[in-house]
Structures are given as structure tokens and as C-alpha cells.
Write a protein that holds these residues in place. Structure first.
Motif, mmCIF file in Angstrom:
data_model
loop_
_atom_site.group_PDB
_atom_site.id
_atom_site.type_symbol
_atom_site.label_atom_id
_atom_site.label_comp_id
_atom_site.label_asym_id
_atom_site.label_seq_id
_atom_site.Cartn_x
_atom_site.Cartn_y
_atom_site.Cartn_z
ATOM 1 N N SER A 270 26.374 47.136 11.840
ATOM 2 C CA SER A 270 26.431 46.262 13.011
ATOM 3 C C SER A 270 26.784 44.828 12.644
ATOM 4 O O SER A 270 27.057 44.009 13.515
ATOM 5 C CB SER A 270 25.093 46.279 13.751
ATOM 6 N N GLU A 271 26.796 44.525 11.362
ATOM 7 C CA GLU A 271 27.066 43.167 10.901
ATOM 8 C C GLU A 271 28.322 43.059 10.048
ATOM 9 O O GLU A 271 28.875 41.978 9.896
ATOM 10 C CB GLU A 271 25.873 42.659 10.090
ATOM 11 N N THR B 217 44.320 40.454 13.111
ATOM 12 C CA THR B 217 43.453 41.316 12.311
ATOM 13 C C THR B 217 42.581 42.166 13.225
ATOM 14 O O THR B 217 41.912 41.633 14.117
ATOM 15 C CB THR B 217 42.551 40.494 11.383
ATOM 16 N N SER B 218 42.589 43.466 12.990
ATOM 17 C CA SER B 218 41.718 44.388 13.721
ATOM 18 C C SER B 218 40.695 44.978 12.759
ATOM 19 O O SER B 218 40.919 45.044 11.546
ATOM 20 C CB SER B 218 42.531 45.505 14.375
ATOM 21 N N PHE B 219 39.555 45.417 13.306
ATOM 22 C CA PHE B 219 38.439 45.863 12.483
ATOM 23 C C PHE B 219 37.964 47.242 12.921
ATOM 24 O O PHE B 219 38.167 47.663 14.055
ATOM 25 C CB PHE B 219 37.266 44.877 12.595
ATOM 26 N N GLY C 24 34.413 49.024 13.219
ATOM 27 C CA GLY C 24 32.988 48.767 13.166
ATOM 28 C C GLY C 24 32.686 47.291 13.074
ATOM 29 O O GLY C 24 33.540 46.432 13.288
ATOM 30 N N GLY C 25 31.423 46.990 12.771
ATOM 31 C CA GLY C 25 31.052 45.605 12.536
ATOM 32 C C GLY C 25 30.407 44.895 13.693
ATOM 33 O O GLY C 25 30.081 43.710 13.584
ATOM 34 N N ALA C 26 30.195 45.585 14.855
ATOM 35 C CA ALA C 26 29.551 44.918 15.984
ATOM 36 C C ALA C 26 28.646 45.897 16.700
ATOM 37 O O ALA C 26 29.094 46.961 17.142
ATOM 38 C CB ALA C 26 30.598 44.364 16.952
ATOM 39 N N GLY C 27 27.375 45.578 16.821
ATOM 40 C CA GLY C 27 26.446 46.413 17.559
ATOM 41 C C GLY C 27 26.508 46.120 19.037
ATOM 42 O O GLY C 27 27.048 45.098 19.470
ATOM 43 N N ASP D 242 33.705 48.239 17.489
ATOM 44 C CA ASP D 242 34.545 47.447 16.592
ATOM 45 C C ASP D 242 34.370 45.958 16.856
ATOM 46 O O ASP D 242 34.264 45.525 18.014
ATOM 47 C CB ASP D 242 36.021 47.816 16.761
ATOM 48 N N ARG D 243 34.348 45.242 15.789
ATOM 49 C CA ARG D 243 34.314 43.787 15.893
ATOM 50 C C ARG D 243 35.560 43.292 16.623
ATOM 51 O O ARG D 243 36.637 43.880 16.516
ATOM 52 C CB ARG D 243 34.242 43.189 14.482
#
Length: 520
Positions: A453-454, A483-485, A487-490, A505-506
Motif C-alpha cells: 500500500s506504500e 510514469t505508470s505504476f 500497486g502502491g496505493a491502498g 495502482d498509485r
């Protein structure tokens, strides 16, 4: 002057000889002898004066050979001995940047509320537009006795001073050279480009995220087979991925071995392959990160001393960091195949890098008791990154690994517009999925090396831009990066569930990066 003295002496002597009968008739023979003696004396004085002139000329030539040579050019300013074996040169690099974010976030989580500031529901802080001085690097370099080079480059950007380069070279033979001090390890292709020569405002994930930046140690390197193959082998203190070592003592006693081979087999051929180069490099070490480090309070310890890195986007925002319980605990190896190609105005660089890192989890990270390695928590994590970058000079100059010298410098009065270059790059980094899982249960929620999540599992960046070379010393750069991500965001600030299904995704980062550079 020498000719005049000789002519005068001859005239006197001739006069004495031609008039001798008359003088003999008018005077006695003693007067004739006195006159001849005077002529001989004058002739001897003329010879002495001529010899003094010759000595003065020889001294002037010798002094000229020993006089130092003052040099001032577009490449810097300096002094050089007359024989060229000893020199000192002053040069510099200044880069003024501006970063503007249409979308993007500054990851400030895992810090206390009093330090984080205003956060959104996912714990992010919006990335702020900013002007900054990216590099301020005066350089002193030179040569002693024709074989021993030195370089010292401090860095004044970023609000503090540090030594970027501080090393000596011994060029004992083209095939055998020694470098010692703080320098760029001979590993990454793009990293070995000078800061003033890079085609993009920021380097790729291969360079900035995986491979070492600068380290302290010693390397042996050289060129063989007619300069068509270069090699390097080094022993350094070792740095985290993308790390820049200090010049102080190493906290971990283990050393990192580096090695590189790079071939340019067609460099002297007059064909389309003459600008092709390819090679492979790698590093190896065994590192045990320090434990009992406090990364939360305002007196946080050096975050790289746990032996683990954080990773940044093109816009220099953190998108991945290990959890506070994670620590390097064993072997670390890197490998990077690499290639470049230059043909006329076309340039190409491509690299791949992979790092394998042994990581463990600590216990008692929040208490005053000493931290120890948790049982069955060790895992080898593998992260990789790659890039393909293309450049093309619209104004017809030849592309190269180094900088660009315009055919016509920018000059409004004379109609010169400098050199114009288009650049494009795709770069991505992928984190081992096991980084976000419990080693034994496969859960995303507990016992992980990084929090999903971070921290994102991957980042993929498309970058396009234009470079305007006003002359060989001044350059303007403009890049747009998306830039695409993964995961990384809850969702909200809810903890990650065991399956990781409440993670999204973030937010993508869209950044405009501009730079004005002066290098000499």
C-alpha cells in the motif's frame, strides 16, 4: 648587430692594409704596428660581442622551453608545463532545473504526522513544482610527470557540500591503468557518461535505481586489441542500488568486486558498424546491514546503512522503499548487459540490469531491546530494470557518447541557431513480487519486506524531449515524462489484506522537466 660589427672590423682592417705604404712613408714602422694591433683588438671585441649575443639567444630559447603555458578555451582554463608533462585545469558544470507536475505524488509515509505534513486519503503528499540547482560542480584536474592524473569535483547543489569525484589515475600503459579514490565504478554504460553529456534531464531506472553511482576503492582498467576492447576490475566499499558513497569509513567490512568488458570491434572501419559497442558488467559483495536504526524520528539514522535502497521516478519522487524491519543480510550481485550505437546524427543506448539481494526481517524494531534477525525470514529478492534511449540531431551533427558541438553556434546576428536534438526513451523497473509477501505464508498483510500500500511493484516511464545546444558549452533541455505504476496505493488507509485485493495502482506521474546548463 652581428653583421654590423663584422663589417666595421673588415673596413678597419682593409683600411690599414691599403694605406700601409702611405703611412710607412709618412710615419715610422712603429705607428703601423700600433694600428694593426688596434685592428686586432677591435676584431677580438667584435667576436666577444657576437658570442654574447649567441649565448643570450640560447638562453632565451631555453627559457621559452621551460616557461609554463597558459591555456584558456571552451574546455576550461589552466596551466601546463612547456613539455606538456605537468598541468592543472579548472572547469565547471552548472545545471539549473525546473520540475512541473501535472500529476504525481511525493511519498512521505512511514514518517510521524508532525513531519509528513498534509496527506491525502492514501497517505501521499502532492508533488510540488519546484526550481532547483541540480548540479553545481567546479572541478580541478591535472597531470603530473605525464603519467599521473588527478581529479577533484565537489558538489554544492542540494544545500550541502560533498565530494563527487576525488581520485588519482596512474596511466602506466594504455592496457594497464590504475584508479584509486572516489569515482564512478566501471559498471553502468549510461552512468559513465558525464553529467553534462547525458541526453535526458534524469538518467534511467537502470542507472539511478539498480547500478552503483559512485564508490570508494581501486580499479585496474585499460584498452587492448587496438583499443577495440576495454576492461576494468575493481574492489570498492560497496553501495546500495543507485548509491553514492561518502568518503568516510565504511560501516560494513565487506568489499564489493566490480568487473566490466566493453567491445567496439568495428571502430576503425568505414562502415555503418563503426559506431557499435557492446559489453557486460557486474558487481558482487556480501553485505550485512546495520540493525537498531531509527528511521522515524527527526534524528533518523542514515537510511542506506541497512544496506537497502529506495527507488525514485523520473520526476525524482520516491515510489518504493523497504519496510523499517527489512535489512540486507547476505549476498548481493548485479549484472548488466549494455550496448550503444552511433551512426551520423543517430544515437542509441540500451541497458538491462538485475540485482539479487539477500534480505531478512528484524524483530524488536520498536523497543529498546537489540534487534535480531527473525527466524525463517531470509529471502533472496531479484529486481530488474531496462531502458532503450534514442537521440537524433536534426541539424546534422554527428551523434556520440560525449557532448555535441554545433556546426553553427547560436548567434542571432549571424543567423546561427545551434544544434537541435530529439530524444525519446522507454525505461521500467520491476520489483520481485516476493518483496510484498510473507516468505512462509504468501500473505501480503504481515511479515513482508515492503508494504504494497506504500510502495509500487513496478514503474514504467515514457520520456520524450528536445535538446538545444546553443554552443558546445551551453544547453537547454526539455523533457516530458509519463510514469505508470503497479500497486502502491491502498484504499483509504486500510491495511493490506492477505490477498492484496484492496490495493490499487498509485496515481500516474506526469512531469515536465526543464534544464539550462553551462559546462566548460
Amino acid at each position: 648587430m652581428q653583421f654590423q660589427y663584422s663589417k666595421f672590423a673588415v673596413a678597419l682592417l682593409s683600411a690599414g692594409i691599403l694605406s700601409s705604404p702611405a703611412i710607412a712613408n709618412a710615419n715610422d714602422s712603429n705607428e703601423l704596428e700600433e694600428l694593426r694591433a688596434l685592428v686586432q683588438e677591435l676584431s677580438q671585441k667584435v667576436k666577444i660581442i657576437e658570442r654574447k649575443d649567441e649565448i643570450n639567444e640560447e638562453a632565451a630559447v631555453a627559457a621559452k622551453k621551460e616557461a609554463p603555458v597558459v591555456k584558456a578555451s571552451a574546455n576550461g582554463f589552466g596551466l601546463e608545463s612547456a613539455d606538456g608533462k605537468n598541468s592543472i585545469k579548472f572547469s565547471g558544470l552548472l545545471q539549473a532545473d525546473y520540475r512541473s507536475y501535472q500529476d504525481g505524488a511525493n511519498d512521505v509515509r512511514n514518517r510521524t504526522n508532525t513531519r509528513a505534513g498534509s496527506l491525502d486519503a492514501n497517505g501521499f503528499h502532492d508533488a510540488n513544482d519546484t526550481a532547483l540547482l541540480r548540479r553545481i560542480r567546479p572541478t580541478i584536474q591535472g597531470t603530473l610527470f605525464g603519467k599521473y592524473d588527478f581529479r577533484f569535483t565537489p558538489e554544492f547543489a542540494g544545500g550541502s557540500a560533498s565530494a563527487v569525484d576525488a581520485y588519482i589515475d596512474a596511466r602506466l600503459d594504455p592496457a594497464f591503468k590504475i584508479r584509486a579514490g572516489k569515482y564512478k565504478p566501471f559498471v553502468g554504460l549510461e552512468r559513465l557518461q558525464g553529467g553534462s553529456d547525458i541526453k535526458f534531464v534524469e538518467r534511467s531506472y537502470v542507472t539511478n535505481a539498480i547500478l552503483p553511482n559512485r564508490d570508494v576503492g581501486v580499479s585496474v582498467y585499460g584498452d587492448v586489441f587496438g583499443d577495440k576492447l576495454s576492461y576494468a576490475v575493481g574492489v570498492n566499499n560497496g553501495v546500495v542500488d543507485g548509491g553514492n558513497a561518502t568518503t568516510g569509513n565504511e560501516f560494513d567490512g565487506s568489499k564489493e568486486v566490480t568487473a566490466r568488458l566493453f567491445a567496439t570491434p568495428f571502430k576503425d572501419d568505414a562502415n555503418a558498424l563503426s559506431g557499435l559497442g557492446f559489453g557486460i558488467a557486474g558487481t558482487y559483495t556480501n553485505i550485512d546491514g546495520e540493525r537498531n536504526l531509527d528511521f522515524t524520528n527527526t534524528s533518523a539514522a542514515d537510511a542506506t546503512r541497512n544496506g537497502l535502497p529506495s527507488y525514485l521516478t523520473d520526476g525524482q519522487q520516491t515510489f518504493f522503499r523497504y519496510g523499517s524491519a527489512s535489512v540486507a543480510d547476505g549476498k548481493r550481485s548485479r549484472i548488466t548487459p549494455q550496448a550503444s550505437y552511433y551512426y551520423g546524427p543517430l544515437g542509441l543506448i540500451t541497458e538491462y540490469a538485475r540485482v539479487n539481494q539477500d534480505v531478512s526481517l528484524l524483530t524488536n524494531t520498536t523497543s529498546n531491546a537489540p534487534s535480531v534477525i527473525a527466524a525463517n525470514s531470509s529471502k533472496t529478492l531479484s529486481h530488474d530494470a531496462w531502458q532503450v534511449a534514442v537521440s537524433y540531431l536534426l541539424t546534422g551533427e554527428d551523434a556520440s557518447f560525449r557532448g555535441v558541438k554545433p556546426k553553427n553556434n547560436f548567434d542571432i546576428d549571424k543567423g546561427g541557431w545551434g544544434a537541435w536534438e530529439l530524444v525519446a526513451r522507454y525505461s521500467e523497473i520491476n520489483l520481485d513480487s516476493d518483496t510484498f509477501k510473507n516468505k512462509n505464508t504468501g500473505s501480503f498483510s504481515t511479515g513482508t519486506y515492503a508494504n504494497l500500500s506504500e510502495s509500487a511493484k513496478s514503474a514504467k516511464s515514457w520520456t520524450a524531449g528536445v535538446n538545444w545546444y546553443l554552443n558546445q558549452n551551453a544547453k537547454v533541455q526539455l523533457n516530458y515524462s509519463h510514469t505508470s505504476f503497479d500497486g502502491g496505493a491502498g484504499i483509504g488507509i486500510t491495511a493490506v489484506n492477505a490477498a492484496g485485493t484492496n490495493i490499487r495502482d498509485r496515481q500516474s506521474e506526469n512531469a515536465l522537466l526543464a534544464r539550462f546548463q553551462v559546462a566548460f
